[in-house]
Design a protein around this motif. Sequence first.
Motif, PDB file in Angstrom:
ATOM      1  N   HIS A 194      -3.506  -3.185   7.691  1.00  0.00           N
ATOM      2  CA  HIS A 194      -2.979  -1.856   8.010  1.00  0.00           C
ATOM      3  C   HIS A 194      -1.551  -1.930   8.552  1.00  0.00           C
ATOM      4  O   HIS A 194      -0.688  -1.168   8.132  1.00  0.00           O
ATOM      5  CB  HIS A 194      -3.908  -1.154   9.005  1.00  0.00           C
ATOM      6  CG  HIS A 194      -3.514   0.254   9.289  1.00  0.00           C
ATOM      7  ND1 HIS A 194      -3.592   1.243   8.329  1.00  0.00           N
ATOM      8  CD2 HIS A 194      -3.013   0.838  10.397  1.00  0.00           C
ATOM      9  CE1 HIS A 194      -3.165   2.378   8.848  1.00  0.00           C
ATOM     10  NE2 HIS A 194      -2.803   2.158  10.097  1.00  0.00           N
TER      11      HIS A 194
ATOM     12  N   SER B 170      -2.433  -3.846   0.485  1.00  0.00           N
ATOM     13  CA  SER B 170      -3.737  -3.619  -0.132  1.00  0.00           C
ATOM     14  C   SER B 170      -4.053  -4.795  -1.036  1.00  0.00           C
ATOM     15  O   SER B 170      -3.156  -5.498  -1.500  1.00  0.00           O
ATOM     16  CB  SER B 170      -3.745  -2.332  -0.962  1.00  0.00           C
ATOM     17  OG  SER B 170      -3.717  -1.209  -0.120  1.00  0.00           O
ATOM     18  N   ARG B 171      -5.335  -4.968  -1.277  1.00  0.00           N
ATOM     19  CA  ARG B 171      -5.789  -6.025  -2.181  1.00  0.00           C
ATOM     20  C   ARG B 171      -6.499  -5.363  -3.347  1.00  0.00           C
ATOM     21  O   ARG B 171      -7.413  -4.564  -3.163  1.00  0.00           O
ATOM     22  CB  ARG B 171      -6.734  -6.956  -1.442  1.00  0.00           C
ATOM     23  CG  ARG B 171      -7.254  -8.077  -2.310  1.00  0.00           C
ATOM     24  CD  ARG B 171      -8.130  -8.974  -1.477  1.00  0.00           C
ATOM     25  NE  ARG B 171      -8.807  -9.957  -2.281  1.00  0.00           N
ATOM     26  CZ  ARG B 171      -9.028 -11.193  -1.891  1.00  0.00           C
ATOM     27  NH1 ARG B 171      -8.632 -11.582  -0.696  1.00  0.00           N
ATOM     28  NH2 ARG B 171      -9.668 -12.017  -2.673  1.00  0.00           N
ATOM     29  N   ILE B 172      -6.059  -5.702  -4.537  1.00  0.00           N
ATOM     30  CA  ILE B 172      -6.685  -5.228  -5.757  1.00  0.00           C
ATOM     31  C   ILE B 172      -7.436  -6.410  -6.349  1.00  0.00           C
ATOM     32  O   ILE B 172      -6.854  -7.484  -6.530  1.00  0.00           O
ATOM     33  CB  ILE B 172      -5.640  -4.705  -6.767  1.00  0.00           C
ATOM     34  CG1 ILE B 172      -4.838  -3.544  -6.162  1.00  0.00           C
ATOM     35  CG2 ILE B 172      -6.309  -4.298  -8.073  1.00  0.00           C
ATOM     36  CD1 ILE B 172      -3.659  -3.104  -7.012  1.00  0.00           C
TER      37      ILE B 172
ATOM     38  N   VAL C 118     -10.093  -1.749  -4.950  1.00  0.00           N
ATOM     39  CA  VAL C 118      -8.846  -1.766  -4.188  1.00  0.00           C
ATOM     40  C   VAL C 118      -9.105  -1.185  -2.805  1.00  0.00           C
ATOM     41  O   VAL C 118      -9.856  -0.225  -2.658  1.00  0.00           O
ATOM     42  CB  VAL C 118      -7.731  -0.992  -4.935  1.00  0.00           C
ATOM     43  CG1 VAL C 118      -8.099   0.461  -5.151  1.00  0.00           C
ATOM     44  CG2 VAL C 118      -6.413  -1.100  -4.210  1.00  0.00           C
ATOM     45  N   ALA C 119      -8.514  -1.820  -1.804  1.00  0.00           N
ATOM     46  CA  ALA C 119      -8.607  -1.324  -0.432  1.00  0.00           C
ATOM     47  C   ALA C 119      -7.483  -1.924   0.397  1.00  0.00           C
ATOM     48  O   ALA C 119      -6.999  -3.021   0.115  1.00  0.00           O
ATOM     49  CB  ALA C 119      -9.949  -1.697   0.191  1.00  0.00           C
ATOM     50  N   GLU C 120      -7.090  -1.196   1.432  1.00  0.00           N
ATOM     51  CA  GLU C 120      -6.085  -1.728   2.350  1.00  0.00           C
ATOM     52  C   GLU C 120      -6.718  -2.864   3.148  1.00  0.00           C
ATOM     53  O   GLU C 120      -7.838  -2.746   3.636  1.00  0.00           O
ATOM     54  CB  GLU C 120      -5.599  -0.622   3.294  1.00  0.00           C
ATOM     55  CG  GLU C 120      -4.430  -1.065   4.150  1.00  0.00           C
ATOM     56  CD  GLU C 120      -3.846   0.063   4.961  1.00  0.00           C
ATOM     57  OE1 GLU C 120      -2.650   0.327   4.816  1.00  0.00           O
ATOM     58  OE2 GLU C 120      -4.602   0.668   5.744  1.00  0.00           O
ATOM     59  N   VAL C 121      -5.998  -3.976   3.263  1.00  0.00           N
ATOM     60  CA  VAL C 121      -6.531  -5.141   3.969  1.00  0.00           C
ATOM     61  C   VAL C 121      -5.709  -5.516   5.190  1.00  0.00           C
ATOM     62  O   VAL C 121      -6.169  -6.283   6.032  1.00  0.00           O
ATOM     63  CB  VAL C 121      -6.667  -6.370   3.035  1.00  0.00           C
ATOM     64  CG1 VAL C 121      -7.763  -6.134   2.001  1.00  0.00           C
ATOM     65  CG2 VAL C 121      -5.350  -6.724   2.375  1.00  0.00           C
TER      66      VAL C 121
ATOM     67  N   HIS D 120       0.831  -2.689   5.830  1.00  0.00           N
ATOM     68  CA  HIS D 120       0.678  -1.773   4.687  1.00  0.00           C
ATOM     69  C   HIS D 120       0.438  -2.543   3.391  1.00  0.00           C
ATOM     70  O   HIS D 120       1.088  -2.307   2.371  1.00  0.00           O
ATOM     71  CB  HIS D 120       1.891  -0.850   4.542  1.00  0.00           C
ATOM     72  CG  HIS D 120       2.149  -0.028   5.755  1.00  0.00           C
ATOM     73  ND1 HIS D 120       1.353   1.022   6.108  1.00  0.00           N
ATOM     74  CD2 HIS D 120       3.095  -0.139   6.718  1.00  0.00           C
ATOM     75  CE1 HIS D 120       1.799   1.549   7.240  1.00  0.00           C
ATOM     76  NE2 HIS D 120       2.851   0.857   7.631  1.00  0.00           N
TER      77      HIS D 120
ATOM     78  N   ASN E 118       0.858  -1.180   0.000  1.00  0.00           N
ATOM     79  CA  ASN E 118       0.000   0.000   0.000  1.00  0.00           C
ATOM     80  C   ASN E 118       0.898   1.235   0.000  1.00  0.00           C
ATOM     81  O   ASN E 118       1.283   1.738   1.041  1.00  0.00           O
ATOM     82  CB  ASN E 118      -0.926  -0.003   1.219  1.00  0.00           C
ATOM     83  CG  ASN E 118      -1.897   1.160   1.185  1.00  0.00           C
ATOM     84  OD1 ASN E 118      -2.041   1.829   0.179  1.00  0.00           O
ATOM     85  ND2 ASN E 118      -2.563   1.399   2.292  1.00  0.00           N
TER      86      ASN E 118
END
Length: 183
Positions: A60, A65-67, A55-58, A63, A31
């Motif tokens: 934290h 993210s998953r697209i 897309v979102a951070e999965v 860091h 991320n």
Amino acid sequence: MNAPLSPPSPYSSPTSRSNVETHTLAVLVDNEPGVLARVVGLFSGRGYNIESLTVAEVAHGEHLSRITVVTSGTPETIEQIQHQLERLVPVHKVTDLTVSARSLERELAMVKVRGKGEERNAALQLAEAFRARVVDATTESFIFELTGKPNKIDEFVDLMRPIGLVEVSRTGVAAISRGPDPI
């Protein structure tokens, strides 16, 4: 004398529609700024189509993210996309969720419909049949919230067109593999 035929390139060969498949890819990435641009650039630079992108951070703390990308092409093209994504530096893992029949796909849509009288009643009846929730209502319109498979949302939208469809907003596909293991 005929020259030997070279294998067809997936970039230049005409694709028959019967050979085209739709696949959902889950891509775990760092991320950080520019990562999404690199992933999208890979698709646009090679002429691959993106049908849906979320897309979102999965994670934290890590860091990550998953697209989730829905794309289509021949099996060879899908394999190429997967390999090219795996070679991008910020990519940790690429999983083709379509290959694993044990995955779930859902999408959220908000659908605005105009209607009075009979059209209003028809819209409410269809919404109930599709398990859509009314999230806003005025005397002249509704906004429905609907979650489900993309084709369910397509059907709902198509049925709302003759009633008074005004606008549609969709999140794109979110997908996850079933069972206890991560992607």
